[in-house]
Design a protein around this motif. Structure first.
Motif, short mmCIF file in Angstrom:
data_model
loop_
_atom_site.label_atom_id
_atom_site.label_comp_id
_atom_site.label_asym_id
_atom_site.label_seq_id
_atom_site.Cartn_x
_atom_site.Cartn_y
_atom_site.Cartn_z
N LEU A 176 15.20 62.69 -25.97
CA LEU A 176 16.34 62.08 -26.00
C LEU A 176 16.34 60.75 -24.85
O LEU A 176 16.76 59.62 -25.06
CB LEU A 176 17.81 62.72 -25.39
CG LEU A 176 19.17 62.01 -25.06
CD1 LEU A 176 19.44 61.53 -26.67
CD2 LEU A 176 20.07 63.27 -24.80
N SER A 177 15.48 60.82 -23.76
CA SER A 177 15.48 59.76 -22.78
C SER A 177 14.68 58.91 -23.36
O SER A 177 14.99 57.52 -22.98
CB SER A 177 14.93 60.65 -21.55
OG SER A 177 13.76 61.05 -21.65
N SER A 178 13.63 59.28 -24.00
CA SER A 178 12.77 58.10 -24.66
C SER A 178 13.64 57.33 -25.48
O SER A 178 13.33 56.11 -25.77
CB SER A 178 11.61 58.88 -25.34
OG SER A 178 11.92 59.22 -26.53
N ILE A 179 14.52 57.74 -26.38
CA ILE A 179 15.41 57.13 -27.14
C ILE A 179 15.99 56.07 -26.48
O ILE A 179 16.20 54.67 -26.84
CB ILE A 179 16.20 58.20 -27.91
CG1 ILE A 179 15.58 58.89 -29.00
CG2 ILE A 179 17.34 56.97 -28.73
CD1 ILE A 179 16.50 60.11 -29.71
N LEU A 180 16.73 56.52 -25.38
CA LEU A 180 17.50 55.43 -24.45
C LEU A 180 16.63 54.34 -24.10
O LEU A 180 17.01 53.14 -23.96
CB LEU A 180 18.16 56.23 -23.26
CG LEU A 180 19.40 57.36 -23.58
CD1 LEU A 180 19.63 58.24 -22.45
CD2 LEU A 180 20.54 56.84 -24.59
N PHE A 181 15.35 54.75 -23.48
CA PHE A 181 14.58 53.40 -22.84
C PHE A 181 13.86 52.48 -24.26
O PHE A 181 13.65 51.43 -23.85
CB PHE A 181 13.45 54.15 -22.02
CG PHE A 181 13.82 54.71 -20.85
CD1 PHE A 181 13.86 53.78 -19.59
CD2 PHE A 181 14.21 56.01 -20.45
CE1 PHE A 181 14.20 54.11 -18.23
CE2 PHE A 181 14.64 56.25 -18.97
CZ PHE A 181 14.43 55.42 -18.10
N ALA A 182 13.98 53.31 -25.29
CA ALA A 182 13.42 52.60 -26.42
C ALA A 182 14.54 51.63 -26.66
O ALA A 182 14.13 50.18 -26.99
CB ALA A 182 13.12 53.54 -27.49
#
Length: 205
Positions: free
Chosen positions: A89-95
Motif C-alpha cells: 500500500l505504501s508503494s502505491i502512494l509513492f508511485a
C-alpha cells in the motif's frame, strides 16, 4: 517473481532515469553549451521539470521500491498478511507521487518544445534582440527556420534535444510508476508481497 522483487527492479530502473533528467535540466541552463545571462535562459528551464519533477520527486518512490525487498514486510505486529499489504500500500502512494512528478516534467518539456528556445534574433542591442521566435511551434517541421537564432550557436538543436530527452524519460517514468501502482494493488489485495519468503519457509520446514 514476487511483487517486492518486481518493485525493486522498477526502483533500480528509475534511479538512472532520474539522474539523466537532472543532468539534462542542468545543461539547459547553458544554451548551446554557452554561459548566458539568466534573463536569456528559456523560461521553461526555470520550472525545474527535470530537477524537481523527474529528479527529486522520483528519488523517493525509487528508494521505497528498492527497500521493499529488504523490508520485513512479512510481519506486522505478528500478523504476516498485514505486513505484506501495508508495504505494498505504501508503494502505491509513492508511485502516485512519482506519476505526479514525472507528469509535471512531461508537461513542462512539451510546452518548452512547442514554444522553442529564447535566442538572439538580431544584431542590434543585445538586451533587446533576445526573443522567442518559434512561439507557434512551426520550427519543428521547418529546420531552415532555425537560422533565425544568431546566438547562442546551435541553441535550437540543444534546446530540442535536451527537452526531448526529458519528455521521453518522463513518459517512461510515468509508465513505470503506473505499473507499480498495479503491482502494488495486486500485492495489497492478494498479500503476495513475500510469497517467495513463504516458499522458503515451506522448503526449510
Amino acid at each position: 517473481m514476487c511483487a517486492c522483487s518486481f518493485a525493486k527492479c522498477i526502483g533500480i530502473t528509475l534511479i538512472p532515469l532520474s539522474i539523466v533528467c537532472v543532468l539534462c535540466n542542468i545543461l539547459l541552463f547553458f544554451p548551446g553549451g554557452e554561459s548566458v545571462e539568466s534573463e536569456h535562459i528559456t523560461e521553461q528551464v526555470w520550472y525545474f521539470g527535470g530537477i524537481l519533477g523527474s529528479g527529486v520527486l522520483m528519488i523517493f518512490p525509487a528508494l521505497v521500491f528498492l527497500g521493499l525487498k529488504n523490508n520485513d514486510c512479512c510481519g506486522c505486529c505478528g500478523n504476516e498478511s498485514c505486513g505484506r499489504r501495508f508495504a505494498m500500500l505504501s508503494s502505491i502512494l509513492f508511485a502516485a507521487v512519482g506519476v505526479i512528478g514525472a507528469g509535471y516534467s512531461v508537461i513542462v518539456s512539451a510546452v518548452a518544445i512547442n514554444h522553442g528556445p529564447q535566442c538572439k534574433v538580431s544584431n542590434g542591442d543585445p538586451m533587446k534582440g533576445w526573443d522567442y521566435p518559434f512561439s507557434d511551434g512551426n520550427y519543428l517541421t521547418n529546420k531552415t527556420a532555425w537560422s533565425v537564432c544568431l546566438e547562442p550557436a546551435n541553441v535550437v538543436s540543444w534546446h530540442l534535444s535536451l527537452f526531448s530527452v526529458l519528455l521521453i524519460m518522463g513518459l517512461i517514468q510515468v509508465a513505470l510508476c503506473a505499473v507499480q501502482v498495479v503491482n502494488g494493488l495486486l500485492g495489497c489485495l492478494c498479500g503476495d508481497c513475500c510469497s517467495c519468503c513463504g516458499g522458503v519457509s515451506i522448503i526449510h520446514s
